[in-house]
Scaffold this motif. Sequence first.
Motif, PDB file in Angstrom:
ATOM      1  N   ARG A 100       0.817  -1.212   0.000  1.00 28.13           N
ATOM      2  CA  ARG A 100       0.000   0.000   0.000  1.00 28.13           C
ATOM      3  C   ARG A 100       0.848   1.258   0.000  1.00 28.13           C
ATOM      4  O   ARG A 100       0.874   2.001   0.972  1.00 28.13           O
ATOM      5  CB  ARG A 100      -0.920   0.025   1.230  1.00 28.13           C
ATOM      6  CG  ARG A 100      -1.728  -1.223   1.456  1.00 28.13           C
ATOM      7  CD  ARG A 100      -2.839  -1.373   0.454  1.00 28.13           C
ATOM      8  NE  ARG A 100      -3.478  -2.677   0.564  1.00 28.13           N
ATOM      9  CZ  ARG A 100      -4.316  -3.161  -0.318  1.00 28.13           C
ATOM     10  NH1 ARG A 100      -4.638  -2.448  -1.393  1.00 28.13           N
ATOM     11  NH2 ARG A 100      -4.844  -4.348  -0.175  1.00 28.13           N
ATOM     12  N   ASN A 101       1.603   1.467  -1.043  1.00 22.19           N
ATOM     13  CA  ASN A 101       2.323   2.744  -1.159  1.00 22.19           C
ATOM     14  C   ASN A 101       2.404   3.110  -2.631  1.00 22.19           C
ATOM     15  O   ASN A 101       2.068   2.305  -3.499  1.00 22.19           O
ATOM     16  CB  ASN A 101       3.707   2.650  -0.504  1.00 22.19           C
ATOM     17  CG  ASN A 101       4.572   1.594  -1.166  1.00 22.19           C
ATOM     18  OD1 ASN A 101       4.877   1.684  -2.355  1.00 22.19           O
ATOM     19  ND2 ASN A 101       4.948   0.580  -0.414  1.00 22.19           N
ATOM     20  N   SER A 102       2.828   4.341  -2.912  1.00 20.81           N
ATOM     21  CA  SER A 102       2.697   4.827  -4.282  1.00 20.81           C
ATOM     22  C   SER A 102       3.666   4.149  -5.245  1.00 20.81           C
ATOM     23  O   SER A 102       3.371   4.029  -6.435  1.00 20.81           O
ATOM     24  CB  SER A 102       2.835   6.340  -4.330  1.00 20.81           C
ATOM     25  OG  SER A 102       4.073   6.704  -3.799  1.00 20.81           O
ATOM     26  N   GLU A 103       4.803   3.655  -4.768  1.00 19.45           N
ATOM     27  CA  GLU A 103       5.716   2.948  -5.682  1.00 19.45           C
ATOM     28  C   GLU A 103       5.077   1.636  -6.146  1.00 19.45           C
ATOM     29  O   GLU A 103       5.119   1.296  -7.325  1.00 19.45           O
ATOM     30  CB  GLU A 103       7.076   2.669  -5.012  1.00 19.45           C
ATOM     31  CG  GLU A 103       7.913   3.923  -4.780  1.00 19.45           C
ATOM     32  CD  GLU A 103       8.001   4.829  -5.998  1.00 19.45           C
ATOM     33  OE1 GLU A 103       8.351   4.341  -7.090  1.00 19.45           O
ATOM     34  OE2 GLU A 103       7.703   6.035  -5.868  1.00 19.45           O
ATOM     35  N   PHE A 167      -5.336  10.754  -0.050  1.00 16.01           N
ATOM     36  CA  PHE A 167      -4.433  11.632   0.716  1.00 16.01           C
ATOM     37  C   PHE A 167      -4.656  11.445   2.220  1.00 16.01           C
ATOM     38  O   PHE A 167      -3.715  11.216   2.981  1.00 16.01           O
ATOM     39  CB  PHE A 167      -4.696  13.088   0.300  1.00 16.01           C
ATOM     40  CG  PHE A 167      -3.989  14.109   1.135  1.00 16.01           C
ATOM     41  CD1 PHE A 167      -2.633  14.344   0.957  1.00 16.01           C
ATOM     42  CD2 PHE A 167      -4.679  14.846   2.092  1.00 16.01           C
ATOM     43  CE1 PHE A 167      -1.972  15.293   1.722  1.00 16.01           C
ATOM     44  CE2 PHE A 167      -4.023  15.799   2.865  1.00 16.01           C
ATOM     45  CZ  PHE A 167      -2.674  16.019   2.678  1.00 16.01           C
ATOM     46  N   LEU A 168      -5.928  11.499   2.642  1.00 13.90           N
ATOM     47  CA  LEU A 168      -6.245  11.368   4.072  1.00 13.90           C
ATOM     48  C   LEU A 168      -5.883   9.986   4.595  1.00 13.90           C
ATOM     49  O   LEU A 168      -5.376   9.851   5.706  1.00 13.90           O
ATOM     50  CB  LEU A 168      -7.735  11.661   4.306  1.00 13.90           C
ATOM     51  CG  LEU A 168      -8.158  13.112   4.029  1.00 13.90           C
ATOM     52  CD1 LEU A 168      -9.674  13.262   4.130  1.00 13.90           C
ATOM     53  CD2 LEU A 168      -7.457  14.083   4.971  1.00 13.90           C
ATOM     54  N   GLU A 169      -6.099   8.977   3.746  1.00 11.82           N
ATOM     55  CA  GLU A 169      -5.802   7.600   4.139  1.00 11.82           C
ATOM     56  C   GLU A 169      -4.303   7.401   4.378  1.00 11.82           C
ATOM     57  O   GLU A 169      -3.881   6.813   5.373  1.00 11.82           O
ATOM     58  CB  GLU A 169      -6.301   6.689   3.005  1.00 11.82           C
ATOM     59  CG  GLU A 169      -6.191   5.203   3.228  1.00 11.82           C
ATOM     60  CD  GLU A 169      -6.525   4.447   1.928  1.00 11.82           C
ATOM     61  OE1 GLU A 169      -7.448   4.889   1.188  1.00 11.82           O
ATOM     62  OE2 GLU A 169      -5.849   3.446   1.649  1.00 11.82           O
ATOM     63  N   VAL A 177       2.814  12.897   2.570  1.00 14.65           N
ATOM     64  CA  VAL A 177       2.261  12.998   1.223  1.00 14.65           C
ATOM     65  C   VAL A 177       1.774  14.404   0.883  1.00 14.65           C
ATOM     66  O   VAL A 177       1.429  15.183   1.757  1.00 14.65           O
ATOM     67  CB  VAL A 177       1.095  11.997   1.018  1.00 14.65           C
ATOM     68  CG1 VAL A 177       1.616  10.600   0.809  1.00 14.65           C
ATOM     69  CG2 VAL A 177       0.120  12.018   2.200  1.00 14.65           C
ATOM     70  N   VAL A 178       1.767  14.712  -0.423  1.00 18.73           N
ATOM     71  CA  VAL A 178       1.326  16.019  -0.905  1.00 18.73           C
ATOM     72  C   VAL A 178       0.082  15.793  -1.778  1.00 18.73           C
ATOM     73  O   VAL A 178       0.110  14.956  -2.685  1.00 18.73           O
ATOM     74  CB  VAL A 178       2.447  16.681  -1.757  1.00 18.73           C
ATOM     75  CG1 VAL A 178       2.006  18.026  -2.306  1.00 18.73           C
ATOM     76  CG2 VAL A 178       3.735  16.815  -0.946  1.00 18.73           C
ATOM     77  N   TYR A 179      -0.997  16.531  -1.504  1.00 23.49           N
ATOM     78  CA  TYR A 179      -2.255  16.330  -2.231  1.00 23.49           C
ATOM     79  C   TYR A 179      -2.084  16.407  -3.751  1.00 23.49           C
ATOM     80  O   TYR A 179      -2.577  15.548  -4.479  1.00 23.49           O
ATOM     81  CB  TYR A 179      -3.315  17.345  -1.761  1.00 23.49           C
ATOM     82  CG  TYR A 179      -4.552  17.335  -2.640  1.00 23.49           C
ATOM     83  CD1 TYR A 179      -5.530  16.358  -2.495  1.00 23.49           C
ATOM     84  CD2 TYR A 179      -4.724  18.292  -3.650  1.00 23.49           C
ATOM     85  CE1 TYR A 179      -6.649  16.320  -3.324  1.00 23.49           C
ATOM     86  CE2 TYR A 179      -5.832  18.274  -4.484  1.00 23.49           C
ATOM     87  CZ  TYR A 179      -6.790  17.286  -4.327  1.00 23.49           C
ATOM     88  OH  TYR A 179      -7.876  17.246  -5.146  1.00 23.49           O
ATOM     89  N   GLU A 180      -1.356  17.409  -4.230  1.00 21.92           N
ATOM     90  CA  GLU A 180      -1.199  17.587  -5.679  1.00 21.92           C
ATOM     91  C   GLU A 180      -0.527  16.372  -6.334  1.00 21.92           C
ATOM     92  O   GLU A 180      -0.872  15.998  -7.456  1.00 21.92           O
ATOM     93  CB  GLU A 180      -0.397  18.853  -6.010  1.00 21.92           C
ATOM     94  CG  GLU A 180      -1.180  20.159  -5.879  1.00 21.92           C
ATOM     95  CD  GLU A 180      -1.467  20.527  -4.424  1.00 21.92           C
ATOM     96  OE1 GLU A 180      -0.715  20.067  -3.525  1.00 21.92           O
ATOM     97  OE2 GLU A 180      -2.440  21.258  -4.178  1.00 21.92           O
ATOM     98  N   LYS A 184      -2.218  13.898  -9.152  1.00 22.61           N
ATOM     99  CA  LYS A 184      -1.516  13.573 -10.394  1.00 22.61           C
ATOM    100  C   LYS A 184      -1.424  12.051 -10.573  1.00 22.61           C
ATOM    101  O   LYS A 184      -1.679  11.524 -11.661  1.00 22.61           O
ATOM    102  CB  LYS A 184      -0.113  14.200 -10.385  1.00 22.61           C
ATOM    103  CG  LYS A 184       0.510  14.300 -11.747  1.00 22.61           C
ATOM    104  CD  LYS A 184       1.783  15.142 -11.723  1.00 22.61           C
ATOM    105  CE  LYS A 184       2.830  14.535 -12.623  1.00 22.61           C
ATOM    106  NZ  LYS A 184       3.932  13.833 -11.922  1.00 22.61           N
ATOM    107  N   ASP A 185      -1.089  11.340  -9.504  1.00 24.54           N
ATOM    108  CA  ASP A 185      -1.035   9.865  -9.536  1.00 24.54           C
ATOM    109  C   ASP A 185      -2.382   9.271  -9.919  1.00 24.54           C
ATOM    110  O   ASP A 185      -2.464   8.355 -10.738  1.00 24.54           O
ATOM    111  CB  ASP A 185      -0.675   9.293  -8.153  1.00 24.54           C
ATOM    112  CG  ASP A 185       0.824   9.235  -7.926  1.00 24.54           C
ATOM    113  OD1 ASP A 185       1.580   9.634  -8.840  1.00 24.54           O
ATOM    114  OD2 ASP A 185       1.239   8.801  -6.832  1.00 24.54           O
ATOM    115  N   VAL A 186      -3.443   9.801  -9.311  1.00 21.82           N
ATOM    116  CA  VAL A 186      -4.806   9.309  -9.585  1.00 21.82           C
ATOM    117  C   VAL A 186      -5.133   9.495 -11.066  1.00 21.82           C
ATOM    118  O   VAL A 186      -5.618   8.583 -11.727  1.00 21.82           O
ATOM    119  CB  VAL A 186      -5.852  10.044  -8.692  1.00 21.82           C
ATOM    120  CG1 VAL A 186      -7.268   9.868  -9.230  1.00 21.82           C
ATOM    121  CG2 VAL A 186      -5.779   9.539  -7.260  1.00 21.82           C
ATOM    122  N   GLU A 187      -4.817  10.681 -11.587  1.00 19.15           N
ATOM    123  CA  GLU A 187      -5.138  10.964 -12.984  1.00 19.15           C
ATOM    124  C   GLU A 187      -4.315  10.106 -13.947  1.00 19.15           C
ATOM    125  O   GLU A 187      -4.830   9.611 -14.950  1.00 19.15           O
ATOM    126  CB  GLU A 187      -4.955  12.458 -13.278  1.00 19.15           C
ATOM    127  CG  GLU A 187      -6.075  13.253 -12.641  1.00 19.15           C
ATOM    128  CD  GLU A 187      -5.885  14.769 -12.675  1.00 19.15           C
ATOM    129  OE1 GLU A 187      -6.877  15.482 -12.532  1.00 19.15           O
ATOM    130  OE2 GLU A 187      -4.723  15.220 -12.840  1.00 19.15           O
TER     131      GLU A 187
END
Length: 230
Positions: A100-103, A167-169, A177-180, A184-187
Amino acid sequence: RHGIRIAIDGPSGAGKSTIAKRVAARLGFDYIDTGAMYRSIGLKMARSGFFGEDGMHGGAVDPSREIDPDRLSSVLAETEIDFREGKVYLDGEDVESEIRNSEISKAASACAQIGIVREKLVDIQREIGSRKNVVMDGRDIGTNVFRDAEYKFFLTAAPEERAKRRFLELKEKGQDVVYEDILKDVEERDYRDTHRELNPLRKAEDAVEIDSTHMTIEEVVDEICSRVTI
Ligand code: C5P
């Protein structure tokens, strides 16, 4: 013969896993998180250096790296994915906290574009659905894995709302983490998931669409359960 299959598809961050888990608990079904399966393969590939040397040690994953299909095929042949009590196991190891991380999100989305990865995971998913009542969430459950599912739902929410939730999770888990960046990752992930060649994300014609942007989790769970008769 098979169990009752409830398919829940939708883009990342729409709340699928939280909602699918609660629907499963309420109905007494097994919850199968197919995203966790792609994440586990992504983790294994990162550890094996498929996404660059760095990926091996939990560093940056480069999802655009060229993949050697023969090597991948032999790694997959020795890879075991299974579910026990709603948790995914990679070669017998509980990898829940590592995926569960962005990488690993990037690695998962990259490996989800590879045919032999999808074939392997779809086989496992169909096998599970053939012997149990399941709530399965993912991107291609209603359109591919269980085209004849008894119930299909397509869960969406505005990208900004999905990014806010993610972001909140992550923040809650203490990640910096940074919202922007998350938006960008989501998009980017939406783009890859809907534009890929193999089983792209789309709503099955016979799926019920639920836009959760202005709904609470409980409202979505109620909406789904109210449509299911067991
Ligand atoms: O749902 P989650 O964000 O955990 O999924 C991780 C990635 O796995 C997604 O971005 C998507 O590319 C891929 N996936 C898929 N098919 C599924 C489930 C997940 O391609 N059924």
